[in-house]
Design a protein around this motif. Structure first.
Motif, mmCIF file in Angstrom:
data_model
loop_
_atom_site.group_PDB
_atom_site.id
_atom_site.type_symbol
_atom_site.label_atom_id
_atom_site.label_comp_id
_atom_site.label_asym_id
_atom_site.label_seq_id
_atom_site.Cartn_x
_atom_site.Cartn_y
_atom_site.Cartn_z
ATOM 1 N N TYR A 130 -1.938 2.033 -3.615
ATOM 2 C CA TYR A 130 -2.851 2.759 -2.656
ATOM 3 C C TYR A 130 -3.331 3.931 -2.919
ATOM 4 N N CYS A 131 -4.455 4.428 -2.660
ATOM 5 C CA CYS A 131 -4.973 5.270 -3.101
ATOM 6 C C CYS A 131 -4.890 6.562 -1.775
ATOM 7 N N TYR A 132 -3.761 7.526 -2.416
ATOM 8 C CA TYR A 132 -3.382 8.457 -1.065
ATOM 9 C C TYR A 132 -4.687 9.533 -0.744
ATOM 10 N N THR A 133 -6.009 9.130 -1.395
ATOM 11 C CA THR A 133 -6.365 9.805 -1.510
ATOM 12 C C THR A 133 -8.009 9.797 -0.967
ATOM 13 N N CYS A 134 -8.246 8.411 -1.160
ATOM 14 C CA CYS A 134 -9.710 7.680 -0.804
ATOM 15 C C CYS A 134 -9.262 6.749 0.468
ATOM 16 N N TYR A 135 -7.774 6.535 0.710
ATOM 17 C CA TYR A 135 -7.311 5.802 1.248
ATOM 18 C C TYR A 135 -8.069 3.872 1.704
ATOM 19 N N LYS A 154 -6.019 0.707 -10.718
ATOM 20 C CA LYS A 154 -6.962 1.305 -10.695
ATOM 21 C C LYS A 154 -7.468 1.967 -9.445
ATOM 22 N N CYS A 155 -8.118 3.052 -8.623
ATOM 23 C CA CYS A 155 -8.463 3.243 -7.263
ATOM 24 C C CYS A 155 -9.710 2.399 -7.905
ATOM 25 N N LEU A 156 -10.431 1.671 -7.173
ATOM 26 C CA LEU A 156 -12.060 1.141 -6.644
ATOM 27 C C LEU A 156 -12.636 2.104 -6.150
ATOM 28 N N LYS A 157 -12.476 3.255 -6.271
ATOM 29 C CA LYS A 157 -13.211 4.531 -5.114
ATOM 30 C C LYS A 157 -13.878 5.397 -5.914
ATOM 31 N N CYS A 158 -12.051 5.817 -6.744
ATOM 32 C CA CYS A 158 -12.662 7.683 -7.609
ATOM 33 C C CYS A 158 -11.294 7.246 -8.714
ATOM 34 N N GLY A 159 -11.431 6.020 -9.206
ATOM 35 C CA GLY A 159 -10.715 5.191 -10.529
ATOM 36 C C GLY A 159 -9.515 5.980 -11.039
HETATM 37 ZN ZN LIG Z 1 -9.116 7.136 -5.159
#
Ligand SMILES: [Zn+2]
Length: 301
Positions: free
Chosen positions: A68-73, A57-62
């Motif tokens: 890694y999350c490629y939208t939240c970096y 899970k991305c801790l920013k956007c879920g």
């Molecule tokens: Zn994210």
């Protein structure tokens, strides 16, 4: 699917010799085939574990992502930031990406993850104004006007001199005091050495790059060309030569040359960790290809 073996951490001596090989890739066939094999990297155990346990899970956007999350970096939950290397860069980097570029395919994000304080990513057409700082900024792009890395300082100095002349030629502001200060600055050798403050990369497929490159906000900037090197990119673009580098490769090779040609220091692997994700993903794809795994694309994004 076979799990990739760790990329070996080589001794410093070996790393230096690897650098020579990269400079002249023709000399050894092994280095030419796989220039990523002798990098001086932090332990990639965290990536191996993350890869085994699958998306996290991305801790920013879920969102559910791999590594890694490629939208939240940001790295995902099972890749803790403290287990990732942090790379210090000698200058700031702006990356301009094309809005149509699929975020998950971009390697520019690797730079933002590994050197967050030094890297900014902008989505075209929302880009900064560089006009005021055109004497300390360079666009890394192989165009007809582009110069080599070792000539950057010379060309930026010329811009500073032209700017000074331009200002003095302005009848509204004939400030002799200002002229003197600026000339003193020019004669200050320390100032000369640290001329370049920021480099700009365009992150998009080569077909989309032209639209960004021809934007008038970038047209006035000094253009710099990298030395010829072959890409290791697994998403190699059809119809393009293998000297068209991925963004993270271009950033890495620029910095290696900048270090030796401009900072005049011996390169000891200081920026190798910029390829922390890249080399790992490259190995995964390579191993999967060798074992005939058709699920290769699922490995990454
Ligand atoms: Zn994210």
């Amino acid at each position: 699917m076979s799990l990739s073996p760790p990329i070996f951490l080589k001794e410093r001596e070996e790393n230096n010799s690897r650098f020579v090989e990269i400079q002249q890739p023709q000399t050894t066939s092994t280095a030419a085939e796989d220039p990523l094999q002798n990098l001086c990297l932090a332990s990639q155990e965290v990536l191996q574990k993350a890869q085994q346990s699958g998306r996290s899970k991305c801790l920013k956007c879920g969102g559910s992502r791999m590594f890694y999350c490629y939208t939240c970096y940001v790295p995902v939950e099972n890749v803790p930031t403290e287990q990732m290397p942090l790379v210090k860069l000698p200058l700031k980097i702006d990356i301009i990406k094309h809005p149509n570029e699929t975020d998950g395919k971009s390697t520019a994000i690797h730079a933002k993850l590994l050197a967050p304080e030094f890297v900014n990513i902008y989505t075209y057409p929302c880009i900064p104004e560089y006009e005021e700082e055109d004497h300390e900024v360079a666009l890394i792009f192989p165009g007809p006007k582009s110069v080599s890395i070792k000539d950057i300082s010379f060309h930026l100095q010329k811009r500073i001199q032209n700017n000074v002349r331009g200002k003095n030629g302005d009848p509204d502001k004939p400030s002799s005091k200002r002229k003197k200060t600026e000339e003193q600055d020019l004669n200050d050798s320390k100032y000369k050495e640290t001329t370049l403050k920021k480099i700009i990369f365009i992150d998009s497929t080569w077909n989309q790059t032209n639209k960004i490159f021809t934007d008038e906000r970038l047209q006035g900037l000094l253009q710099v060309e990298l030395k010829t090197r072959k890409t290791c990119f697994w998403r190699h673009q059809k119809g393009k030569p293998d000297t068209f580098l991925s963004t993270i490769e271009a950033i890495y090779y620029f910095l290696v040359d900048y270090h030796t040609d401009i900072l005049k220091e011996k390169y000891k692997g200081q920026y190798d960790n910029l390829l922390f994700f890249y080399s790992f993903m490259y190995q995964l794809i390579k191993n999967a290809k060798c074992s005939g795994d058709k699920e290769t694309r699922k490995i990454t994004h």
